[in-house]
Scaffold this motif. Structure first.
Motif, PDB file in Angstrom:
ATOM      1  N   CYS A  30      52.268  46.809  46.446  1.00 10.70           N
ATOM      2  CA  CYS A  30      51.025  46.150  45.858  1.00 10.70           C
ATOM      3  C   CYS A  30      51.579  44.521  45.499  1.00 10.70           C
ATOM      4  N   PRO A  31      51.024  43.622  46.094  1.00 11.91           N
ATOM      5  CA  PRO A  31      51.106  42.265  46.019  1.00 11.91           C
ATOM      6  C   PRO A  31      51.436  41.914  44.392  1.00 11.91           C
ATOM      7  N   PRO A  32      52.362  40.712  44.181  1.00 11.05           N
ATOM      8  CA  PRO A  32      52.483  40.394  42.899  1.00 11.05           C
ATOM      9  C   PRO A  32      51.733  39.615  42.284  1.00 11.05           C
ATOM     10  N   GLY A  33      51.373  39.487  41.049  1.00  8.03           N
ATOM     11  CA  GLY A  33      50.530  38.531  40.235  1.00  8.03           C
ATOM     12  C   GLY A  33      49.175  39.002  40.243  1.00  8.03           C
ATOM     13  N   ILE A  34      49.063  40.163  40.320  1.00  8.58           N
ATOM     14  CA  ILE A  34      47.384  40.822  40.085  1.00  8.58           C
ATOM     15  C   ILE A  34      47.438  41.286  38.674  1.00  8.58           C
ATOM     16  N   PRO A  35      46.571  40.945  37.862  1.00 10.27           N
ATOM     17  CA  PRO A  35      46.544  41.423  36.662  1.00 10.27           C
ATOM     18  C   PRO A  35      46.109  42.860  36.600  1.00 10.27           C
ATOM     19  N   GLU A  61      41.269  68.151  29.871  1.00 12.58           N
ATOM     20  CA  GLU A  61      42.503  66.961  30.062  1.00 12.58           C
ATOM     21  C   GLU A  61      42.046  65.678  29.829  1.00 12.58           C
ATOM     22  N   PRO A  62      42.696  64.883  28.931  1.00 13.43           N
ATOM     23  CA  PRO A  62      42.254  63.583  28.655  1.00 13.43           C
ATOM     24  C   PRO A  62      42.690  62.556  29.737  1.00 13.43           C
ATOM     25  N   ASP A  63      43.481  62.998  30.584  1.00 13.16           N
ATOM     26  CA  ASP A  63      43.982  62.300  31.946  1.00 13.16           C
ATOM     27  C   ASP A  63      44.350  60.759  31.517  1.00 13.16           C
ATOM     28  N   THR A  64      44.979  60.650  30.335  1.00 14.44           N
ATOM     29  CA  THR A  64      45.499  59.491  29.914  1.00 14.44           C
ATOM     30  C   THR A  64      46.636  58.897  30.651  1.00 14.44           C
ATOM     31  N   VAL A  65      46.529  57.874  31.232  1.00 11.63           N
ATOM     32  CA  VAL A  65      47.464  57.153  32.043  1.00 11.63           C
ATOM     33  C   VAL A  65      48.462  56.184  31.566  1.00 11.63           C
ATOM     34  N   ARG A  66      49.738  56.251  31.969  1.00 11.39           N
ATOM     35  CA  ARG A  66      50.858  55.133  31.520  1.00 11.39           C
ATOM     36  C   ARG A  66      51.263  54.781  32.548  1.00 11.39           C
ATOM     37  N   ILE A  67      51.560  53.274  32.487  1.00 10.38           N
ATOM     38  CA  ILE A  67      52.192  52.716  33.599  1.00 10.38           C
ATOM     39  C   ILE A  67      53.577  52.506  33.324  1.00 10.38           C
ATOM     40  N   LEU A  68      54.513  53.055  34.353  1.00 12.04           N
ATOM     41  CA  LEU A  68      56.071  52.997  33.735  1.00 12.04           C
ATOM     42  C   LEU A  68      56.448  52.006  34.485  1.00 12.04           C
ATOM     43  N   SER A  69      56.309  51.113  35.211  1.00 15.45           N
ATOM     44  CA  SER A  69      57.003  50.248  36.060  1.00 15.45           C
ATOM     45  C   SER A  69      56.072  49.412  37.065  1.00 15.45           C
ATOM     46  N   GLY A  70      56.528  48.396  37.496  1.00 13.09           N
ATOM     47  CA  GLY A  70      55.850  47.581  38.280  1.00 13.09           C
ATOM     48  C   GLY A  70      54.797  46.399  37.821  1.00 13.09           C
ATOM     49  N   GLU A  75      55.802  36.168  26.127  1.00 13.18           N
ATOM     50  CA  GLU A  75      55.131  35.453  25.471  1.00 13.18           C
ATOM     51  C   GLU A  75      54.300  34.018  26.095  1.00 13.18           C
ATOM     52  N   ARG A  76      54.922  34.007  27.189  1.00 16.80           N
ATOM     53  CA  ARG A  76      54.502  32.663  28.027  1.00 16.80           C
ATOM     54  C   ARG A  76      53.097  33.068  29.151  1.00 16.80           C
ATOM     55  N   MET A  77      53.020  34.398  29.151  1.00 15.89           N
ATOM     56  CA  MET A  77      51.805  34.634  30.129  1.00 15.89           C
ATOM     57  C   MET A  77      50.615  35.115  29.333  1.00 15.89           C
ATOM     58  N   LYS A  78      49.316  34.873  29.860  1.00 12.24           N
ATOM     59  CA  LYS A  78      48.249  35.131  29.204  1.00 12.24           C
ATOM     60  C   LYS A  78      47.966  36.683  29.356  1.00 12.24           C
ATOM     61  N   GLN A  79      48.394  37.319  30.485  1.00 13.24           N
ATOM     62  CA  GLN A  79      48.121  38.939  30.886  1.00 13.24           C
ATOM     63  C   GLN A  79      49.150  39.422  31.643  1.00 13.24           C
ATOM     64  N   GLN A  80      49.194  40.607  31.371  1.00 10.21           N
ATOM     65  CA  GLN A  80      50.166  41.538  32.112  1.00 10.21           C
ATOM     66  C   GLN A  80      49.798  41.569  33.835  1.00 10.21           C
ATOM     67  N   VAL A  81      50.880  41.362  34.762  1.00 12.00           N
ATOM     68  CA  VAL A  81      50.220  41.214  36.092  1.00 12.00           C
ATOM     69  C   VAL A  81      51.528  42.067  36.917  1.00 12.00           C
ATOM     70  N   THR A  82      51.087  42.650  38.070  1.00  4.95           N
ATOM     71  CA  THR A  82      51.916  43.176  39.070  1.00  4.95           C
ATOM     72  C   THR A  82      53.226  42.229  39.374  1.00  4.95           C
ATOM     73  N   THR A  83      54.324  42.864  39.658  1.00  5.09           N
ATOM     74  CA  THR A  83      55.470  42.146  39.916  1.00  5.09           C
ATOM     75  C   THR A  83      55.740  42.340  41.733  1.00  5.09           C
ATOM     76  N   GLY A  84      55.291  43.171  42.348  1.00  4.02           N
ATOM     77  CA  GLY A  84      55.482  43.365  43.684  1.00  4.02           C
ATOM     78  C   GLY A  84      56.382  44.480  43.761  1.00  4.02           C
ATOM     79  N   THR A  85      56.789  45.241  42.807  1.00  5.18           N
ATOM     80  CA  THR A  85      57.804  46.238  42.667  1.00  5.18           C
ATOM     81  C   THR A  85      56.996  47.523  42.641  1.00  5.18           C
ATOM     82  N   PRO A  86      57.528  48.624  42.846  1.00  5.38           N
ATOM     83  CA  PRO A  86      56.953  49.981  42.853  1.00  5.38           C
ATOM     84  C   PRO A  86      56.272  50.170  41.610  1.00  5.38           C
ATOM     85  N   ILE A  87      54.984  50.577  41.441  1.00  3.40           N
ATOM     86  CA  ILE A  87      54.354  50.827  40.329  1.00  3.40           C
ATOM     87  C   ILE A  87      54.100  52.363  39.970  1.00  3.40           C
TER      88      ILE A  87
END
Length: 369
Positions: A30-35, A61-70, A75-87
């Protein structure tokens, strides 16, 4: 067990079993910088989630998903983004009832993968079908949600939508097709006039403890010409592989599919005229948006057929692990038509293939369109 990974540049690996502690996937490429936040993924999972109506399995099943990595945000960023590492994405199983399957642990369900898993591996998880279960498809839908984010970051106005166009022998009227209608009924049906007849029919199937098959259509729009490659990297070949990998799928067609065999060359040919900005305007789309394995810029259309659920209440003849003749009746909670919840799964697989091919195209051509 190998072969749990799909894709090349954008690839994902799923893990987990139906009655294990959790299922999930790891996305690589996954490319980096994607919200990306969990709510982006949860919306798609909720559409596939079990227990949403009486026409699907009542497993809760509620199928609640958790993002564990990637992903990352400070505090300097407006939103959470992908880092280019495994998600890594995790979905816990919270409503498994393994005791429902104790009577069939040594028997093979006809029409199910019980026997072939046993023949290949010499061991199988009979609880809810284990790795064979359609429960695995929740991980695909989660990965597909990330793939959608990749596509929307690359192309304007891209969409991937699916609909149920046939349940058992009952087909929709194509002239009544309205995409908005798919969100208004429990079947993802685009034809409002088919909803009530389908409900009555499927209710009778459900009360008998039986099951029925279905046909799903998935369409992607906003994809430019040029994705895919001859001869062994064809876009339609990868789409067919993706759809066939979905549990219970027994047939796939692209565009006009098998109907084109009855057409003449004149009827099948998608004629062209001069369009806007120097691009062609196609007068039909029997090719399903793909020619020579490469996208044409038209809507990409794939259809797949889902067989009836193998877990039914009616006694069926079978054998046990010792080879003895016996009968089997499956208890538990099962979909009377697994094709209903296969709609968001088909959308996910379409998005995953397109995201992969988009990144492969950029890597080869050094441009995205």
């Amino acid at each position: 067990m190998s072969f749990n990974t799909f894709g090349h540049m954008f690839r994902f690996t799923t893990f987990g079993e139906s009655h294990g502690p959790a299922i999930g996937c790891v996305i690589d490429g996954c490319p980096p910088g994607i919200p990306l936040v969990e709510a982006d993924i949860q919306a798609d999972l909720d559409r596939r989630r079990p227990g949403t109506s009486k026409f699907v399995t009542q497993r809760r099943e509620p199928d609640t998903v958790r993002i564990l990595s990637g992903v990352f945000q400070d505090e300097r960023m407006k939103q959470q983004v992908t880092t280019g590492t495994p998600i890594a994405l995790l979905i816990e199983n919270v409503d498994a009832r393994s005791k429902d399957y104790s009577d069939i642990r040594d028997k093979f369900r006809p029409g199910h993968a019980d026997y072939t898993y046993w023949a290949k591996y010499g061991v199988r998880d009979y609880r809810g079908g284990g790795r064979q279960s359609a429960r695995e498809t929740a991980s695909r839908v989660a990965a597909g949600a990330v793939a959608r984010k990749v596509l929307t970051s690359l192309y304007k106005n891209v969409s991937v939508r699916g609909a149920l166009m046939q349940i058992g022998p009952h087909k929709i009227e194509r002239k009544n097709w309205k995409w908005d209608e798919t969100a208004r009924n429990p079947f993802f049906c685009p034809d409002a006039k088919s909803v009530n007849p389908w409900a009555e029919y499927l209710e009778s199937v459900r009360k008998k403890g039986s099951s029925i098959g279905a046909v799903i259509e998935v369409m992607a729009e906003g994809i430019p010409a040029g994705l895919g490659a001859p001869l062994y990297g064809k876009l339609d070949a990868d789409l067919a592989s993706a759809m066939m990998s979905i549990n219970a799928v027994k047939g796939v067609e692209i565009g006009g599919g098998f109907a084109t065999a009855a057409m003449s060359g004149e009827e099948n040919a998608d004629e062209m005229r001069k369009g806007a900005r120097g691009k062609p305007k196609f007068l039909s789309n029997h090719a399903g948006g793909i020619l020579g394995g490469i996208s044409t810029g038209q809507p990409i259309v794939a259809r797949f057929a889902v067989k009836p659920t193998s877990s039914i209440l009616s006694p069926r003849r079978t054998i046990d692990v010792a080879g003895n003749d016996t009968d089997i009746m499956t208890k538990g909670r099962h979909d009377p038509c697994v094709g209903i919840r296969a709609v968001p799964v088909g959308e996910a697989m379409m998005a995953l293939v397109l995201a992969d091919h988009a990144l492969r195209h950029i890597g080869q051509m050094c441009r995205k369109d």
